[in-house]
Write a protein that holds these residues in place. Structure first.
Motif, PDB file in Angstrom:
ATOM      1  N   ARG A   1     -38.314 -28.193 -14.634  1.00 15.86           N
ATOM      2  CA  ARG A   1     -38.049 -27.266 -13.663  1.00 15.86           C
ATOM      3  C   ARG A   1     -37.653 -27.912 -12.445  1.00 15.86           C
TER       4      ARG A   1
ATOM      5  N   ALA B   1     -34.234 -29.314 -12.825  1.00 20.70           N
ATOM      6  CA  ALA B   1     -33.219 -28.413 -12.804  1.00 20.70           C
ATOM      7  C   ALA B   1     -32.952 -27.571 -11.316  1.00 20.70           C
ATOM      8  N   ARG B   2     -34.068 -27.685 -10.620  1.00 23.25           N
ATOM      9  CA  ARG B   2     -33.686 -26.795  -9.393  1.00 23.25           C
ATOM     10  C   ARG B   2     -32.968 -27.853  -8.373  1.00 23.25           C
TER      11      ARG B   2
ATOM     12  N   VAL C   1     -29.473 -26.947  -9.182  1.00 26.62           N
ATOM     13  CA  VAL C   1     -29.135 -25.854  -8.715  1.00 26.62           C
ATOM     14  C   VAL C   1     -28.672 -26.028  -7.248  1.00 26.62           C
TER      15      VAL C   1
ATOM     16  N   ALA D   1     -32.697 -21.906  -4.175  1.00 25.55           N
ATOM     17  CA  ALA D   1     -32.752 -22.077  -5.644  1.00 25.55           C
ATOM     18  C   ALA D   1     -34.134 -21.584  -6.395  1.00 25.55           C
TER      19      ALA D   1
ATOM     20  N   ASP E   1     -36.687 -19.582  -8.726  1.00 28.92           N
ATOM     21  CA  ASP E   1     -36.922 -19.644 -10.177  1.00 28.92           C
ATOM     22  C   ASP E   1     -35.958 -18.764 -11.074  1.00 28.92           C
TER      23      ASP E   1
ATOM     24  N   VAL F   1     -32.791 -20.525 -11.063  1.00 30.83           N
ATOM     25  CA  VAL F   1     -32.590 -21.930 -11.931  1.00 30.83           C
ATOM     26  C   VAL F   1     -32.883 -21.653 -13.483  1.00 30.83           C
TER      27      VAL F   1
END
Length: 309
Positions: A216, A219-220, A223, A249, A251, A254
């Motif tokens: 996570r 991934a953030r 983004v 960004a 959740d 994302v």
């Protein structure tokens, strides 16, 4: 009629050859993989079950030369550019090179073209102009007569296109489109704009990591990088993701944009794009991923996608 029939045949052939899922070769920010590493990498991907691989292009890196080597190094794998920049070569040269690859490796090459960035145009002493008009002129110019003429070999031409106007241009002058970094809702809209007879290839951002928190967080970061573009934020806002969420960004953003986690999570996002109308989904690792580790990550995901490939 002949032109329409030819275009339909090209798209149908690409759909069969590419299959539903492929991968974009990792793009390192520190070094260029050697020819030996790339040959070994694509053979590993082919052995893992992927039927297609894509490569990027920037000024200073010739994607068509790269793919000529990789096509020769594999047996059946299809390859495409995501995307070749129009600033790298004149339009007639692009067509001649693409047709040459298509003649040497029938049905295994797809040309993705993009207008790129203002800095790319300036780096070769060109004016960027208006993106839609610039790309239209380029694609039209690809078919201008040359002496000797380009090989008589068909290949699909698709345009890198996220916005509705660029997607409409792709529907008008190309065989399809290649949007990237978008949620499945965008795929549904792209299919609607393109119609049923065009090739729709979707670039899906992925972070492969079984550690949920670490995936996570990475991934953030992805983004956050993409959301620096005002155009990108505006496009997401039209899909119901306010600019504030993109900049932060959140959740929700994302999760919508980046398939992050283990193979099953990534496979679920691929399925969502296919259900929304994509013909083919190619997995995009974060920019800066080193080549060999990136190939390993992509092979780890392959078993979860075997029902698609």
């Amino acid at each position: 009629m002949k032109t329409t029939m030819r275009a339909t045949a090209v798209v149908d052939s690409a759909r069969r050859t590419l299959g539903p899922v492929g991968v974009c070769l990792p793009v390192s920010s520190t070094a260029t993989a050697s020819v030996g590493e790339e040959r070994a990498g694509v053979r590993q991907l082919e052995h893992a079950g992927y039927r297609a691989a894509w490569t990027n292009e920037v000024i200073g890196k010739d994607a068509l030369t790269q793919l000529s080597v990789l096509l020769a190094a594999t047996e059946q794998m299809a390859f495409g550019t995501c995307v070749a920049t129009i600033w790298a070569r004149p339009p007639q040269t692009t067509h001649a090179a693409a047709a040459y690859l298509a003649q040497a490796h029938p049905h295994r090459f797809t040309l993705g073209l993009g207008v790129g960035y203002r800095q790319q145009a300036e780096s070769v002493g060109r004016g960027f102009g208006r993106p839609l008009a610039t790309l239209r002129d380029y694609v039209t110019g690809m078919d201008n007569h040359t002496r000797p003429p380009a090989p008589e070999a068909a290949y699909p031409r698709i345009l890198g296109a996220n916005g509705p106007k660029m997607l409409q241009l792709a529907a008008e002058i190309a065989d399809g489109a290649l949007p990237a970094g978008q949620p499945p809702e965008h795929t549904a809209r792209a299919r609607q704009l393109l119609g049923p007879d065009k090739l729709l290839v979707v670039g899906q951002l992925v972070v492969v990591d079984d550690d949920h928190d670490r995936a996570r967080a990475r991934a953030r970061q992805v983004v956050t990088t993409w959301s620096t573009s005002a155009t990108f934020r505006a496009g997401l806002a039209e899909l119901g993701y306010p600019a504030k969420e993109s900049i932060q960004a959140s959740d929700r953003v994302v999760d919508a944009l980046v398939a992050h986690g283990g193979p099953d999570t990534i496979a679920a996002k691929v399925h969502a794009h296919l259900a929304a109308g994509a013909d083919h989904v190619t997995l995009l690792l974060p920019l800066g991923t080193e080549f060999t580790p990136g190939i390993h990550q992509l092979t780890l995901v392959a078993p979860a996608l075997t029902d698609l490939t």
